[in-house]
Motif scaffolding. Structure first.
Motif, PDB file in Angstrom:
ATOM      1  N   ARG A 123      17.962  -0.921  13.033  1.00 30.65           N
ATOM      2  CA  ARG A 123      17.660  -0.843  14.464  1.00 30.65           C
ATOM      3  C   ARG A 123      18.908  -1.139  15.304  1.00 30.65           C
ATOM      4  NH1 ARG A 123      14.203  -5.436  16.803  1.00 30.65           N
ATOM      5  NH2 ARG A 123      13.268  -5.221  14.745  1.00 30.65           N
ATOM      6  N   TYR A 124      19.661  -2.188  14.929  1.00 27.01           N
ATOM      7  CA  TYR A 124      20.848  -2.548  15.705  1.00 27.01           C
ATOM      8  C   TYR A 124      21.954  -1.506  15.563  1.00 27.01           C
ATOM      9  CZ  TYR A 124      18.720  -7.106  16.558  1.00 27.01           C
ATOM     10  OH  TYR A 124      17.889  -8.119  16.962  1.00 27.01           O
ATOM     11  N   ILE A 125      22.072  -0.896  14.383  1.00 27.07           N
ATOM     12  CA  ILE A 125      23.047   0.178  14.197  1.00 27.07           C
ATOM     13  C   ILE A 125      22.683   1.366  15.080  1.00 27.07           C
ATOM     14  CG2 ILE A 125      23.834   1.948  12.570  1.00 27.07           C
ATOM     15  CD1 ILE A 125      23.899  -0.171  10.399  1.00 27.07           C
ATOM     16  N   ASN A 126      21.400   1.714  15.105  1.00 21.94           N
ATOM     17  CA  ASN A 126      20.957   2.846  15.921  1.00 21.94           C
ATOM     18  C   ASN A 126      21.140   2.583  17.410  1.00 21.94           C
ATOM     19  OD1 ASN A 126      20.232   4.606  13.846  1.00 21.94           O
ATOM     20  ND2 ASN A 126      18.191   3.695  13.638  1.00 21.94           N
ATOM     21  N   ILE A 127      20.879   1.346  17.858  1.00 24.96           N
ATOM     22  CA  ILE A 127      21.097   1.003  19.265  1.00 24.96           C
ATOM     23  C   ILE A 127      22.563   1.191  19.637  1.00 24.96           C
ATOM     24  CG2 ILE A 127      21.156  -0.903  20.921  1.00 24.96           C
ATOM     25  CD1 ILE A 127      18.623  -2.001  19.583  1.00 24.96           C
ATOM     26  N   TYR A 128      23.448   0.702  18.754  1.00 26.51           N
ATOM     27  CA  TYR A 128      24.893   0.859  18.999  1.00 26.51           C
ATOM     28  C   TYR A 128      25.297   2.321  19.030  1.00 26.51           C
ATOM     29  CZ  TYR A 128      29.769   1.410  17.613  1.00 26.51           C
ATOM     30  OH  TYR A 128      31.074   1.838  17.527  1.00 26.51           O
ATOM     31  N   ARG A 129      24.817   3.102  18.083  1.00 26.47           N
ATOM     32  CA  ARG A 129      25.190   4.517  18.014  1.00 26.47           C
ATOM     33  C   ARG A 129      24.686   5.295  19.229  1.00 26.47           C
ATOM     34  NH1 ARG A 129      23.498   7.368  12.581  1.00 26.47           N
ATOM     35  NH2 ARG A 129      24.480   9.078  13.716  1.00 26.47           N
ATOM     36  N   GLU A 130      23.450   5.017  19.654  1.00 27.82           N
ATOM     37  CA  GLU A 130      22.816   5.814  20.706  1.00 27.82           C
ATOM     38  C   GLU A 130      23.205   5.395  22.123  1.00 27.82           C
ATOM     39  OE1 GLU A 130      18.715   5.375  19.794  1.00 27.82           O
ATOM     40  OE2 GLU A 130      18.874   6.371  17.836  1.00 27.82           O
ATOM     41  N   ILE A 170      26.059   3.077  22.900  1.00 27.52           N
ATOM     42  CA  ILE A 170      27.453   2.670  23.095  1.00 27.52           C
ATOM     43  C   ILE A 170      28.431   3.676  22.490  1.00 27.52           C
ATOM     44  CG2 ILE A 170      29.168   0.857  22.699  1.00 27.52           C
ATOM     45  CD1 ILE A 170      26.818   0.068  24.552  1.00 27.52           C
ATOM     46  N   ARG A 171      28.275   3.969  21.220  1.00 28.77           N
ATOM     47  CA  ARG A 171      29.263   4.804  20.534  1.00 28.77           C
ATOM     48  C   ARG A 171      29.341   6.208  21.117  1.00 28.77           C
ATOM     49  NH1 ARG A 171      30.673   8.272  16.689  1.00 28.77           N
ATOM     50  NH2 ARG A 171      32.320   7.684  15.183  1.00 28.77           N
ATOM     51  N   THR A 172      28.229   6.711  21.597  1.00 26.75           N
ATOM     52  CA  THR A 172      28.219   8.073  22.154  1.00 26.75           C
ATOM     53  C   THR A 172      29.099   8.195  23.390  1.00 26.75           C
ATOM     54  OG1 THR A 172      26.205   7.489  23.378  1.00 26.75           O
ATOM     55  CG2 THR A 172      25.926   8.657  21.281  1.00 26.75           C
ATOM     56  N   HIS A 173      29.426   7.079  24.027  1.00 28.50           N
ATOM     57  CA  HIS A 173      30.249   7.093  25.243  1.00 28.50           C
ATOM     58  C   HIS A 173      31.720   6.775  24.973  1.00 28.50           C
ATOM     59  CE1 HIS A 173      26.585   7.503  27.559  1.00 28.50           C
ATOM     60  NE2 HIS A 173      26.087   6.421  26.984  1.00 28.50           N
ATOM     61  N   VAL A 174      32.056   6.558  23.694  1.00 27.39           N
ATOM     62  CA  VAL A 174      33.439   6.257  23.326  1.00 27.39           C
ATOM     63  C   VAL A 174      34.183   7.558  23.052  1.00 27.39           C
ATOM     64  CG1 VAL A 174      34.945   5.147  21.614  1.00 27.39           C
ATOM     65  CG2 VAL A 174      32.822   4.019  22.333  1.00 27.39           C
ATOM     66  N   THR A 175      35.401   7.665  23.573  1.00 26.39           N
ATOM     67  CA  THR A 175      36.237   8.825  23.293  1.00 26.39           C
ATOM     68  C   THR A 175      36.852   8.631  21.908  1.00 26.39           C
ATOM     69  OG1 THR A 175      36.773   9.098  25.640  1.00 26.39           O
ATOM     70  CG2 THR A 175      38.198  10.214  24.039  1.00 26.39           C
ATOM     71  N   ARG A 234      39.532   2.044  21.869  1.00 24.94           N
ATOM     72  CA  ARG A 234      40.377   3.249  21.902  1.00 24.94           C
ATOM     73  C   ARG A 234      39.836   4.353  21.002  1.00 24.94           C
ATOM     74  NH1 ARG A 234      43.319  -1.160  21.561  1.00 24.94           N
ATOM     75  NH2 ARG A 234      43.655  -0.935  19.310  1.00 24.94           N
ATOM     76  N   GLY A 235      38.656   4.136  20.419  1.00 24.90           N
ATOM     77  CA  GLY A 235      38.053   5.175  19.600  1.00 24.90           C
ATOM     78  C   GLY A 235      38.632   5.275  18.210  1.00 24.90           C
ATOM     79  N   LYS A 236      39.187   4.162  17.719  1.00 23.44           N
ATOM     80  CA  LYS A 236      39.756   4.140  16.368  1.00 23.44           C
ATOM     81  C   LYS A 236      39.055   3.087  15.517  1.00 23.44           C
ATOM     82  CE  LYS A 236      44.411   5.651  17.706  1.00 23.44           C
ATOM     83  NZ  LYS A 236      45.864   5.346  17.640  1.00 23.44           N
TER      84      LYS A 236
END
Length: 303
Positions: free
Chosen positions: A187-194, A196-201, A215-217
């Motif tokens: 659940r916490y991985i999915n929250i982060y992916r959906e 936060i991570r989707t907005h990282v370049t 910085r997306g690395k």
């Protein structure tokens, strides 16, 4: 050839022939570079092919005044491996560390946290920041799956098999294993992916890396250590902890709740079960409970 040439050749051997990780190779190389520094500081001009037992003994004696027995043992082991490689490649006939004894270090029991202390660490994460959601997912994954820090930072999105409740881990020596993952960690991985991570370049080459920095690395090992230590300070935890403490705690808590060593060995990715056995450091109360529960003569009448 000079020392650097032999070291580079040795590093290639460790990577290609033995399949060791970058971090492990760096640790092996550091021991050799420390010997080179000793030679330079003492104006000793000698090649890896010519160096003898007496010079190496001088170095070990010098090192013993600066490091504890455990570190000294690691350095001796690293150098033995290097010179064994030189023998293997027919560069020299003997190992100058053959007769040097490794200091006795005993078995250091791993530090662990209680379940309550783990909960407090996670509760202390500031979720008002983007990094907070990421950090919560990382800490949950470290503890919930018993990962090494190197396994966490290299975890790929393509390694997630959440429909089957497993993740694929690439451990030491590029050996792969499947580790179960709990619903809360998913659940916490999915929250982060959906969220936060989707907005990282995402930078090129890191598209499949799960946990990213601003910085997306890929995150560094040092960054994970810093995150854990800051949480320990924030919760006023009077213990010296690291990401590996969460891995130790994962194994200990499983063992305390009845899991068998073989299962824990597979989840941790230990090549030998003797490595896993270090987690049998439970208090006497628990061990007494194990005897009273599982021993075949636990209910035998006294006569």
């Amino acid at each position: 050839m000079n020392w650097n040439t032999y070291i580079k050749s040795y590093q290639s051997y460790l990577k290609i022939e033995r399949g060791l990780s970058k971090n492990t190779i760096e640790n092996y190389s550091f021991d050799i570079e420390r010997l080179c520094l000793f030679l330079d500081q003492n104006n000793i001009s000698i090649s890896p092919i010519q160096i003898g037992e007496e010079t190496v003994q001088q170095f070990i004696y010098n090192v013993s005044k600066e490091v504890n027995p455990r570190s000294q043992a690691r350095i001796i082991s690293g150098l033995k491996s290097f010179f064994s490689y030189l023998i293997f490649e027919d560069y020299r006939l003997d190992n100058p560390l053959e007769l040097i004894e490794t200091p006795k270090t005993g078995r250091k029991l791993p530090d662990t946290l209680s379940v309550n202390e783990i909960d407090n660490l996670i509760a202390a994460i500031d979720l008002t920041t983007n990094e907070g959601e990421r950090n919560r997912a990382m800490v949950e994954t470290l503890y919930g799956c018993g990962l090494r820090v190197s396994e966490l930072i290299t975890l790929k999105i393509s390694d997630l098999f959440l429909d089957e409740d497993y993740i694929k881990i690439t451990g030491k020596g590029n050996k792969q294993r499947f580790v179960p993952i709990s619903e809360i960690t998913q659940r916490y991985i999915n929250i982060y992916r959906e969220t936060i991570r989707t907005h990282v370049t995402v930078q090129k080459g890191f598209e499949d890396t799960l946990f990213l920095n601003r910085r997306g690395k890929q995150l560094t090992r040092a960054m994970i250590f810093t995150i854990i230590k800051n949480l320990a300070v924030k919760t006023e935890l009077n213990k010296t902890i690291s990401p590996h403490t969460l891995r130790h705690s994962f194994a200990t808590h499983l063992l305390e709740n009845g899991a068998d060593l073989r299962s824990i060995q597979l989840m941790l990715g230990h090549e030998s079960i003797t490595t896993t056995e270090i987690y049998v450091h439970l208090d006497r109360k628990f061990l007494t409970q194990v005897i009273n529960t599982f021993h075949p003569r636990k209910n035998s009448d006294l006569k």
